[in-house]
Scaffold this motif. Structure first.
Motif, PDB file in Angstrom:
ATOM      1  N   LYS A 264      52.200  -2.198  47.013  1.00 56.40           N
ATOM      2  CA  LYS A 264      51.775  -0.901  46.079  1.00 56.40           C
ATOM      3  C   LYS A 264      51.289   0.496  46.848  1.00 56.40           C
ATOM      4  N   ILE A 265      51.707   1.195  45.271  1.00 56.70           N
ATOM      5  CA  ILE A 265      51.128   2.732  45.729  1.00 56.70           C
ATOM      6  C   ILE A 265      49.635   2.712  44.710  1.00 56.70           C
ATOM      7  N   THR A 266      48.411   3.274  45.203  1.00 56.16           N
ATOM      8  CA  THR A 266      47.459   3.014  44.593  1.00 56.16           C
ATOM      9  C   THR A 266      47.233   4.690  44.223  1.00 56.16           C
ATOM     10  N   ARG A 267      47.066   5.429  44.981  1.00 55.35           N
ATOM     11  CA  ARG A 267      46.620   6.776  44.500  1.00 55.35           C
ATOM     12  C   ARG A 267      47.703   8.354  45.485  1.00 55.35           C
ATOM     13  N   LEU A 268      48.225   9.002  44.878  1.00 56.72           N
ATOM     14  CA  LEU A 268      48.201  10.490  45.023  1.00 56.72           C
ATOM     15  C   LEU A 268      47.043  11.437  45.133  1.00 56.72           C
ATOM     16  N   GLU A 269      46.755  11.831  45.852  1.00 55.79           N
ATOM     17  CA  GLU A 269      45.854  12.853  45.832  1.00 55.79           C
ATOM     18  C   GLU A 269      46.582  14.771  46.719  1.00 55.79           C
ATOM     19  N   THR A 270      46.123  15.428  46.283  1.00 54.14           N
ATOM     20  CA  THR A 270      47.341  17.134  46.457  1.00 54.14           C
ATOM     21  C   THR A 270      45.955  17.903  47.040  1.00 54.14           C
ATOM     22  N   PHE A 271      46.141  18.278  47.977  1.00 51.50           N
ATOM     23  CA  PHE A 271      45.097  19.097  48.654  1.00 51.50           C
ATOM     24  C   PHE A 271      45.342  20.662  49.035  1.00 51.50           C
ATOM     25  N   LEU A 272      44.923  21.696  48.449  1.00 51.72           N
ATOM     26  CA  LEU A 272      45.498  23.158  48.373  1.00 51.72           C
ATOM     27  C   LEU A 272      44.744  24.060  49.706  1.00 51.72           C
ATOM     28  N   VAL A 273      45.770  24.314  50.466  1.00 51.54           N
ATOM     29  CA  VAL A 273      45.564  24.148  51.933  1.00 51.54           C
ATOM     30  C   VAL A 273      45.907  25.982  52.441  1.00 51.54           C
ATOM     31  N   PRO A 274      44.821  27.050  52.596  1.00 53.02           N
ATOM     32  CA  PRO A 274      45.220  28.472  53.022  1.00 53.02           C
ATOM     33  C   PRO A 274      46.082  28.156  54.298  1.00 53.02           C
ATOM     34  N   PRO A 275      46.777  28.860  53.598  1.00 51.75           N
ATOM     35  CA  PRO A 275      47.073  30.238  52.975  1.00 51.75           C
ATOM     36  C   PRO A 275      47.135  30.551  51.536  1.00 51.75           C
ATOM     37  N   ARG A 276      48.286  29.289  51.910  1.00 47.49           N
ATOM     38  CA  ARG A 276      49.297  29.211  50.043  1.00 47.49           C
ATOM     39  C   ARG A 276      49.889  27.341  49.848  1.00 47.49           C
ATOM     40  N   LEU A 277      49.171  26.869  50.623  1.00 46.31           N
ATOM     41  CA  LEU A 277      50.281  25.375  50.842  1.00 46.31           C
ATOM     42  C   LEU A 277      49.246  24.232  50.229  1.00 46.31           C
ATOM     43  N   LEU A 278      51.016  23.861  49.463  1.00 49.40           N
ATOM     44  CA  LEU A 278      50.048  22.318  48.619  1.00 49.40           C
ATOM     45  C   LEU A 278      50.208  21.326  49.512  1.00 49.40           C
TER      46      LEU A 278
END
Length: 377
Positions: free
Chosen positions: A2-16
Motif C-alpha cells: 500500500k502507498i503510505t505517504r507522498l512527500e514533495t521537495f523543492l530543489v533549487p534552482p527551480r525543480l520539484l
C-alpha cells in the motif's frame, strides 16, 4: 503493498521532486514540475494524495485514469504535471518490485543506447558556434540552438539574426552533426513561414515550436511551405492535444514526461504519433529523475529520434542528487540504456531533504518588446 505517504521537495534552482513511500519499504521517485509554479503543483499533489494513500501502487493505469478523469474538471498543465510525477514514481516502484528497469516491464528494450543532443546558448553567433564546436568535439552528434526575441512582424534584421546564428553553428560543426533550432513559439504565422524557408539551406534536424500551442491548428500552414521537419509538443499535455499538429503534418512530437501525464501518457502519445509516421524527441529541460524517465520511454517506443537533456554529462553539480553519479554514461553522442531497477537511478534522499530546507521561489522571466508590451518567452 500500500502507498503510505507522498512527500514533495523543492530543489533549487527551480525543480520539484516527489517521493512515494509504501508499507513494504519500497520507495519511488518522480519529478512533477511546472517551471515557476512549483508550489502550485505541490498543492495539487497534496490533494491527489488523499486518494492515493492506502492504494496499491502497482495499479498504475487505474490510478492514472482516476487522477486524470475522476474530477469533473480535467486537464491543464498543473494537473497533468502532478499526475506525471506520480506516474513516474509508481513506475519506479513497479520496476523495483520486479527487480527490472521500467523499459523491461514495458516489454523490453528497443535500443541499447539513447542519442542525446547538446543545447547551444547565447546571443552572439561566434560564441554559439564555439559552443557547438566544443559539443561536437565532446562527442555530440546533434546540437540545438535558440532564436532571438521577435516582435509580431519585425524588420528583416530580426530574421537575419536568426539565420546568422544557424549559419555560424552549421559552419562550426559541419554536415556530420545535426543542428536543430527552437523558435519558442515566438513567431506569428507569416513570420514562421518566412523563417523556415530562410533556414532551409542549413538543413535543420528540425525547427521546434514555430508557433505557440494555442495556434496548433495553424501549424499545417508552416509544414506546407517547407521540407524542413517541424517539431512541437512541449506545451501539449494529452494525446488529444497532439491530434491537430499531427494532422497538420509535423515530423517530430516533443511531449514532456514531467508535464504530459508521465511515462504512461507519453508512451501513448508516441503510439499516436507512430500512426502519422512522426518521430518522438521528448522535451526534458529538468533534472535527473525526469531524464531517467525519458530514457525509459526512449528505450520502449519504436519511433524515438533524439533526447533533450540539460544535466550536462560533464556537470557534476547536477549529479550530486544521485548516489551513483556515473549512472548517466555518455559516449559518442549517446547515453547508455539504464539497467538498474525502476527508473534506473538512486536518488540521494539526504541531499534532497537538505536542499528542500533551502527551497526556492523560481519565477519565469517576463520578456517585453521595445514598446513595453509583453513578449513570448
Amino acid at each position: 503493498m500500500k502507498i503510505t505517504r507522498l512527500e514533495t521537495f523543492l530543489v533549487p534552482p527551480r525543480l520539484l521532486f516527489l517521493r512515494v513511500e509504501t508499507d513494504d519499504g519500497v520507495v519511488g521517485w518522480g519529478e512533477p514540475i511546472v517551471e515557476g509554479r512549483a508550489h502550485t503543483v505541490r498543492a495539487a499533489i497534496e490533494e491527489l494524495a488523499d486518494y492515493l494513500v492506502g492504494q496499491d501502487p502497482l495499479r498504475i493505469e487505474d490510478h492514472w485514469q482516476v487522477l486524470t478523469r475522476g474530477g469533473f474538471y480535467r486537464g491543464g498543465a498543473i494537473l497533468a504535471s502532478a499526475v506525471a510525477g506520480i506516474d513516474q514514481a509508481l513506475w519506479d516502484i513497479a520496476g523495483k518490485v520486479r527487480g527490472a528497469p521500467v523499459h523491461e516491464v514495458l516489454g523490453g528494450p528497443l535500443r541499447d543506447r539513447v542519442r542525446v543532443y547538446a543545447g547551444v546558448r547565447g546571443d552572439r553567433p561566434e560564441a554559439m558556434a564555439e559552443q557547438a564546436r566544443q559539443a561536437a568535439a565532446n562527442g555530440y552528434t546533434a546540437v540545438k540552438l535558440g532564436s532571438v526575441q521577435l516582435p509580431p512582424l519585425g524588420p528583416p534584421s530580426d530574421v537575419d539574426a536568426i539565420v546568422a546564428r544557424m549559419a555560424a553553428v552549421r559552419e562550426a560543426v559541419g554536415d556530420g552533426c545535426d543542428v536543430a533550432i527552437d523558435l519558442h513559439g515566438r513567431p506569428t504565422v507569416p513570420l514562421a513561414r518566412l523563417l523556415v524557408r530562410e533556414l532551409e539551406p542549413f538543413r535543420p534536424l528540425f525547427v521546434e515550436e514555430p508557433l505557440r500551442p494555442e495556434l496548433s491548428d495553424q501549424i499545417g500552414r508552416i509544414v506546407e511551405v517547407t521540407p524542413v521537419p517541424i517539431a512541437t509538443g512541449e506545451r501539449l499535455y494529452h494525446r488529444t492535444e497532439f491530434r491537430p499538429v499531427l494532422e497538420g503534418g509535423v515530423a517530430v512530437v516533443q511531449p514532456d514526461v514531467s508535464h504530459a501525464g508521465g511515462i504512461t501518457e507519453t508512451r501513448r502519445i508516441a503510439a499516436v504519433a507512430e500512426m502519422y509516421d512522426a518521430l518522438v524527441a521528448p522535451h526534458s529541460p529538468l533534472g535527473p529523475i525526469a531524464l531517467a524517465a525519458c530514457l525509459q520511454v526512449a528505450c520502449s517506443v519504436p519511433n524515438f529520434l533524439v533526447q533533450e537533456q540539460t544535466l550536462g554529462v560533464h556537470d557534476l553539480s547536477w549529479m550530486d542528487w544521485l548516489v551513483d553519479r556515473d549512472v548517466f554514461r555518455f559516449a559518442g553522442g549517446y547515453l547508455d540504456r539504464l539497467t538498474g531497477p525502476g527508473l534506473g537511478i538512486d536518488v540521494d534522499e539526504a541531499v534532497v531533504r537538505e536542499l528542500d530546507r533551502e527551497g526556492h521561489r523560481f519565477r519565469s522571466t517576463v520578456w517585453r518588446h521595445a514598446d513595453g508590451s509583453f513578449a513570448e518567452w
